[in-house]
Design a protein around this motif. Structure first.
Motif, mmCIF file in Angstrom:
data_model
loop_
_atom_site.group_PDB
_atom_site.id
_atom_site.type_symbol
_atom_site.label_atom_id
_atom_site.label_comp_id
_atom_site.label_asym_id
_atom_site.label_seq_id
_atom_site.Cartn_x
_atom_site.Cartn_y
_atom_site.Cartn_z
ATOM 1 N N UNK A 164 0.845 -1.193 0.000
ATOM 2 C CA UNK A 164 0.000 0.000 0.000
ATOM 3 C C UNK A 164 0.881 1.244 0.000
ATOM 4 N N UNK A 165 0.609 2.166 -0.908
ATOM 5 C CA UNK A 165 1.406 3.387 -1.048
ATOM 6 C C UNK A 165 0.546 4.599 -0.708
ATOM 7 N N UNK A 166 0.992 5.350 0.291
ATOM 8 C CA UNK A 166 0.300 6.582 0.683
ATOM 9 C C UNK A 166 0.893 7.729 -0.135
ATOM 10 N N UNK A 167 0.111 8.300 -1.045
ATOM 11 C CA UNK A 167 0.651 9.340 -1.930
ATOM 12 C C UNK A 167 0.848 10.663 -1.191
ATOM 13 N N UNK A 168 1.703 11.525 -1.724
ATOM 14 C CA UNK A 168 1.862 12.860 -1.127
ATOM 15 C C UNK A 168 0.505 13.558 -1.086
ATOM 16 N N UNK A 169 0.245 14.243 0.017
ATOM 17 C CA UNK A 169 -1.061 14.851 0.220
ATOM 18 C C UNK A 169 -0.854 16.167 0.952
ATOM 19 N N UNK A 170 -0.785 17.242 0.182
ATOM 20 C CA UNK A 170 -0.441 18.561 0.724
ATOM 21 C C UNK A 170 -1.367 18.987 1.869
ATOM 22 N N UNK A 171 -2.647 18.668 1.767
ATOM 23 C CA UNK A 171 -3.619 19.116 2.764
ATOM 24 C C UNK A 171 -3.360 18.570 4.164
ATOM 25 N N UNK A 172 -2.719 17.421 4.283
ATOM 26 C CA UNK A 172 -2.459 16.868 5.619
ATOM 27 C C UNK A 172 -0.982 16.945 5.999
ATOM 28 N N UNK A 173 -0.126 17.388 5.077
ATOM 29 C CA UNK A 173 1.309 17.401 5.343
ATOM 30 C C UNK A 173 1.654 18.465 6.398
ATOM 31 N N UNK A 174 2.495 18.075 7.362
ATOM 32 C CA UNK A 174 2.980 19.016 8.374
ATOM 33 C C UNK A 174 4.377 18.600 8.808
ATOM 34 N N UNK A 175 5.238 19.569 9.025
ATOM 35 C CA UNK A 175 6.575 19.304 9.554
ATOM 36 C C UNK A 175 6.495 19.274 11.075
ATOM 37 N N UNK A 176 7.466 18.582 11.700
ATOM 38 C CA UNK A 176 7.570 18.562 13.148
ATOM 39 C C UNK A 176 9.028 18.316 13.530
ATOM 40 N N UNK A 177 9.285 18.039 14.791
ATOM 41 C CA UNK A 177 10.664 17.880 15.262
ATOM 42 C C UNK A 177 11.387 16.716 14.591
ATOM 43 N N UNK A 178 10.645 15.701 14.174
ATOM 44 C CA UNK A 178 11.246 14.531 13.539
ATOM 45 C C UNK A 178 11.102 14.554 12.024
ATOM 46 N N UNK A 179 10.189 15.350 11.518
ATOM 47 C CA UNK A 179 9.929 15.443 10.079
ATOM 48 C C UNK A 179 10.332 16.842 9.626
ATOM 49 N N UNK A 180 11.555 16.947 9.133
ATOM 50 C CA UNK A 180 12.085 18.252 8.746
ATOM 51 C C UNK A 180 11.973 18.512 7.242
ATOM 52 N N UNK A 181 11.578 17.495 6.468
ATOM 53 C CA UNK A 181 11.495 17.645 5.012
ATOM 54 C C UNK A 181 10.372 18.614 4.637
#
Length: 187
Positions: free
Chosen positions: A121-138
């Motif tokens: 199962x592949x979760x596609x990029x989804x701008x509406x739910x994307x958020x950066x945090x302390x562990x997700x810097x991309x």
């Protein structure tokens, strides 16, 4: 591939695409779930000011992810019901390619030896739910490139990718479980 490997289902994709939320919902329904290596390693390495962070030593980070995923794969072999993984061994191949680093021969051997269900199962990029945090810097552009790199790695390893709908978590859970039941009834 063993019969047991056919019950090991990977959810892959770029960061911030809802993989962990989907797996938490599956776990809440009583399904066995294996956590994502990357986030666990980042948390541990931050706690000890370690070197195996994607912004310090990408190759070492990939090596620790591989070790984590191999252990998770082994732990999943003990059950008799489907197990859902937040990423799998081929994700490390995609990560290294994304970083422009060589894929070590032992990682390629691991991806060929430690198999999952042929359906990923592949979760596609989804701008509406994307958020950066302390562990997700991309940023979102890197999330999109990550999706392309990891899905290509699974395709190269002979897996069939099924893209998750960009929908609420309940719809995604139903989508996944319907396909898993379909595979079980085909077998």
């Amino acid at each position: 591939m063993t019969k047991k490997d056919e019950c090991l289902f990977v959810v892959t994709g770029g960061p911030g695409a809802g993989k962990t939320t989907l797996l938490a919902a599956l776990a809440a329904l009583g399904h066995a779930v294996m956590p994502e290596a990357g986030r666990a390693i980042i948390r541990d390495q931050l706690a000890i000011d370690g070197a195996a962070l994607p912004w310090r030593d990408q190759a070492l980070f990939a090596e620790l992810m591989l070790n984590f995923d191999l252990r998770s794969h082994g732990e999943a072999q003990t059950g008799s019901t489907p197990v859902f993984f937040d990423r799998g061994v081929p994700d490390s191949i995609g990560y290294l390619r994304l970083c422009g680093l060589p894929v070590p021969a032992h990682l390629d051997r691991a991806a060929r030896a430690f198999r999952y269900s042929p359906l990923v199962f592949a979760a596609p990029p989804w701008r509406e739910i994307y958020a950066q945090d302390a562990e997700r810097k991309q940023d979102f552009a890197e999330a999109e490139r990550t999706y392309e790199a990891v899905t290509a790695a699974y395709c190269d390893q002979g897996y069939e990718l099924v893209e998750l709908p960009r929908a609420d978590v309940e719809t995604r859970v139903a989508f996944v479980l319907e396909r898993v039941r379909g595979l079980a009834s085909d077998g």
